[in-house]
Design a protein around this motif. Structure first.
Motif, PDB file in Angstrom:
ATOM      1  N   CYS A 138       0.824  -1.229   0.000  1.00  0.00           N
ATOM      2  CA  CYS A 138       0.000   0.000   0.000  1.00  0.00           C
ATOM      3  C   CYS A 138       0.850   1.268   0.000  1.00  0.00           C
ATOM      4  O   CYS A 138       0.578   2.194  -0.776  1.00  0.00           O
ATOM      5  CB  CYS A 138      -0.957  -0.021   1.195  1.00  0.00           C
ATOM      6  SG  CYS A 138      -2.218  -1.308   1.100  1.00  0.00           S
TER       7      CYS A 138
ATOM      8  N   PRO B 226      -3.873   8.843   4.858  1.00  0.00           N
ATOM      9  CA  PRO B 226      -3.704   7.461   5.334  1.00  0.00           C
ATOM     10  C   PRO B 226      -3.277   7.389   6.796  1.00  0.00           C
ATOM     11  O   PRO B 226      -3.760   6.533   7.545  1.00  0.00           O
ATOM     12  CB  PRO B 226      -2.613   6.898   4.416  1.00  0.00           C
ATOM     13  CG  PRO B 226      -2.620   7.766   3.213  1.00  0.00           C
ATOM     14  CD  PRO B 226      -2.999   9.132   3.701  1.00  0.00           C
TER      15      PRO B 226
ATOM     16  N   SER C 143      -6.177   8.201   9.080  1.00  0.00           N
ATOM     17  CA  SER C 143      -7.176   7.128   8.988  1.00  0.00           C
ATOM     18  C   SER C 143      -6.733   5.921   9.812  1.00  0.00           C
ATOM     19  O   SER C 143      -7.549   5.293  10.512  1.00  0.00           O
ATOM     20  CB  SER C 143      -7.378   6.719   7.530  1.00  0.00           C
ATOM     21  OG  SER C 143      -7.862   7.799   6.764  1.00  0.00           O
TER      22      SER C 143
END
Length: 671
Positions: free
Chosen positions: A502, A542, A545
């Motif tokens: 990712c 990200p 989150s």
């Protein structure tokens, strides 16, 4: 908040003023009030325009379609209608009510230039319009009109620019470049007005005809110099010393290297223009707080000359005031770091080697960023904390290697320590890259190296977060999926996809999307841009989150904490449960990177030293937190270290359940 209110100007002016509501207060947004009488300016230009050749008239009509009709109406003393219903001047500034710089609207201010002394035609150098322009206050509306006027002059009257024309042009430009009116530029309706002014001056000055091989035209806030150059010249330089404000001066120098002059096939002209205040004016209407720390130097050179050497005296000479050589991209209207590279940087001045291009890069300067809050305390905390973090992470990895076979006997323990090792490794690489990025920036190495450092810094900081996410998901797996078993090999593959896959995808997409537009790096640092392209969101979104997800994990851990057995006193269970909950939160929060949430405060308020110091403390010492809570306070790890130290052959008791291994391995929970 964000509501716009528009208010007309007083009867003595034309235009309007807009206000925006911020924090329950009305603040001025734009001020288009002006009082210049352009009808008189048209009359002043009439003789000049009609005296030009027919080809110039045709060119003028192509550039300004309504100019011929305007001249006819002026000769008949007819008003010029505008699209707003006011008396206007077509593509030139027009007449109407507005707001003077001093006093209140409606105080009886007269139209500037509306008297009868324009009965005679203007001379070829249009110097006769200067008194009326200089008598007009440099309020935002008038600034916009004067910029438009200078633009049209540079387009229509830039043929055969002699000393007289250049002097008149410089006087008009000098009026709105004055250091006392810089703040007014922030309220000019056209946010690109300062860029338009720079392009117009460069275009007009580039056509300057030299007398006896040189020219020097000096005003307080704009200076133009020119030389004849040829391949046998030993090198040419333009030296400027100009007034920055009423109390200080600033210097600059442009050098054409001898090696560049050898490229000239014939004798040519080299022009240089210096603007001591234009840098601040260019930034007055821009959201990026990075500001110019020297004068703006423009050059107009033959196409064969591609590189120039520029020396800028720093306005802010503080030791920690970093500098970045930049060129103004005239088509994209922004500072571009690719145009220059730094040759040397001292406390007082910066030497830049810049690439000249007649269509894009003609103006250059140096930048520094006030948003990069520089404090002795902050720097000290960052350096000490970063050093301690790197040492702690190395020690953490060393301990994990020493006790690996003792603490990874169960699948859950193996998975937890596997995540911890990758978190520590990613954060260690990121911390080292942070130092590399600082060295690259401070020593002014090439732009590509700064991009590379930023890319890998982004990648490994993201990797540390995604491995934290993997650890959080592992905790959920141990708590919620008790009867679902996952093999070690399956976990390793899945963890690598999440932990490194990712971040690679996000980092590659970020640089691929923003770098072609030169929006990958922020001003003054090897880190992601925020103000132009919001590239920083590729890290912040990200990260925050994952912080939110791990917060939810903490809540689930608290809710799933086993209740007391029958017969235990309620009071005893309450105390034990509170201790257990407190340790869960205290251990999981730093390990899962929850402290990065404080980084959001530094984005919201970039000038707050308190936010920066708090975030620097929590972030820089994160490696120490991982060592402390992930390794040293882990009872199984301490037992393994003790056994290694005592050379004991005893093994850990296998009677513990997975829940105890998971939460107990997270720290000393008293289980």
């Amino acid at each position: 908040s964000g509501t716009i209110c528009v208010q007309p100007c007083s009867p003595s002016f034309h235009g309007e003023t807009s206000f925006v509501c911020k924090e329950r207060r009305w603040q001025m947004f734009t001020d288009a009030c002006a009082n210049l009488d352009v009808q008189s300016l048209f009359q002043a230009f009439q003789h000049t325009l009609l005296g030009c050749s027919s080809s110039l008239i045709l060119f003028s009509l192509l550039i300004v379609p309504n100019l011929f009709l305007a001249l006819q109406r002026i000769s008949k003393r007819e008003p010029l209608p505008s699209s707003e219903g006011h008396t206007g001047g077509g593509p030139f500034p027009f007449v109407g009510p507005g707001k003077p710089m001093h006093g209140k609207p409606g105080d009886g201010t007269k139209y500037v230039g509306a008297d009868d002394r324009w009965s005679s035609n203007c001379e070829a150098d249009f110097s006769c319009i200067i008194p009326d322009i200089l008598s007009a206050p440099a309020i935002p509306g008038n600034i916009a009109d004067i910029v438009e006027l200078l633009k049209k002059i540079s387009l229509v009257l830039s043929e055969n620019v002699n000393r007289g024309k250049m002097q008149s042009y410089s006087k008009i430009a000098n009026h709105i470049l004055n250091s006392s009116v810089i703040s007014n530029w922030a309220f000019v309706k056209d946010r690109n007005a300062s860029s338009t002014l720079l392009d117009s001056v460069n275009l007009f000055a580039g056509k300057l005809l030299l007398r006896n091989g040189s020219e020097n035209i000096q005003e307080h806030f704009i200076s133009t110099k020119g030389f004849s150059v040829h391949r046998n010249t030993s090198g040419k330089s333009f030296d400027f010393c100009m007034e920055l404000n009423k109390t200080s001066n600033v210097t600059g120098r442009v050098v054409i290297p001898e090696g560049e002059l050898q490229k000239l096939p014939r004798a040519s002209t080299a022009i240089s223009i210096a603007f001591p205040t234009l840098g601040a004016i260019l930034e007055a209407s821009r959201p990026d707080p990075a500001f110019v720390n020297g004068m703006v130097l423009s050059v107009s050179l033959p196409e064969e000359l591609r590189h120039v050497l520029l020396t800028f005296e720093k306005v802010n000479k503080q030791e920690n005031a970093g500098a970045q050589c930049v060129g103004w991209h005239s088509t994209e209207r922004r500072w571009d770091f690719k145009a220059c590279r730094m040759k040397s940087d001292t406390n007082g001045s910066v030497v830049c080697v810049c690439r000249h291009h007649r269509r894009t890069f003609k103006s250059f300067s140096i930048l520094m960023s006030p948003a990069l809050l520089r404090s002795t305390v902050l720097d000290y905390i960052t350096r000490v904390g970063l050093g301690l973090s790197i040492f702690s992470l190395i020690l953490c990895l060393t301990i994990e290697m020493a006790v690996w076979h003792h603490v990874t006997k169960t699948d859950i323990a193996y998975m937890r320590h596997f995540c911890l090792v990758n978190i520590a490794a990613s954060l260690l690489v990121a911390d080292v890259l942070f130092i590399v990025a600082a060295v690259v920036h401070n020593t002014a190495l090439n732009y590509q190296l700064c991009v590379a450092a930023t890319f890998f810094l982004h990648l490994f900081y993201l990797a540390s977060f995604f491995w934290m996410l993997t650890l959080g998901l592992l905790i959920l797996y141990g708590l919620l999926l008790v009867f679902f078993k996952i093999t070690r090999s399956t976990f390793v593959v899945t963890a690598f996809v999440i932990g490194y896959g990712c971040p690679i995808v996000i980092s590659v997409l970020t640089v691929a999307i923003t770098e072609p537009k030169s929006g990958y790096l922020r001003s003054g640092a090897c880190w992601l841009n925020w103000y132009e392209t919001k590239a920083l969101l590729a890290f912040a979104a990200p990260a925050l989150s994952i912080v939110a997800v791990n917060l939810a994990v903490v809540v689930v851990v608290v809710m799933k904490t086993p209740r007391p057995s029958i017969g235990e006193s309620c009071e005893s269970w309450d105390l034990s449960n509170m201790i257990r909950v407190s340790k869960n939160v205290a251990l999981l929060t730093p390990v899962l990177g929850l402290t990065w949430g404080f980084g959001l405060a530094t984005v919201v308020d970039s000038h707050s030293l308190a936010f920066h110091v708090t975030f620097a403390l929590l972030n820089a010492f994160q490696g120490f937190f991982i060592l402390l809570f992930g390794t040293l306070l882990d009872r199984k790890t301490r037992e393994a270290l003790r056994k290694n130290y005592l050379s004991s052959k005893q093994e850990c008791s296998p009677s513990k359940v997975n829940m105890e291994v998971l939460i107990g391995a997270g720290g000393s929970l008293g289980l």
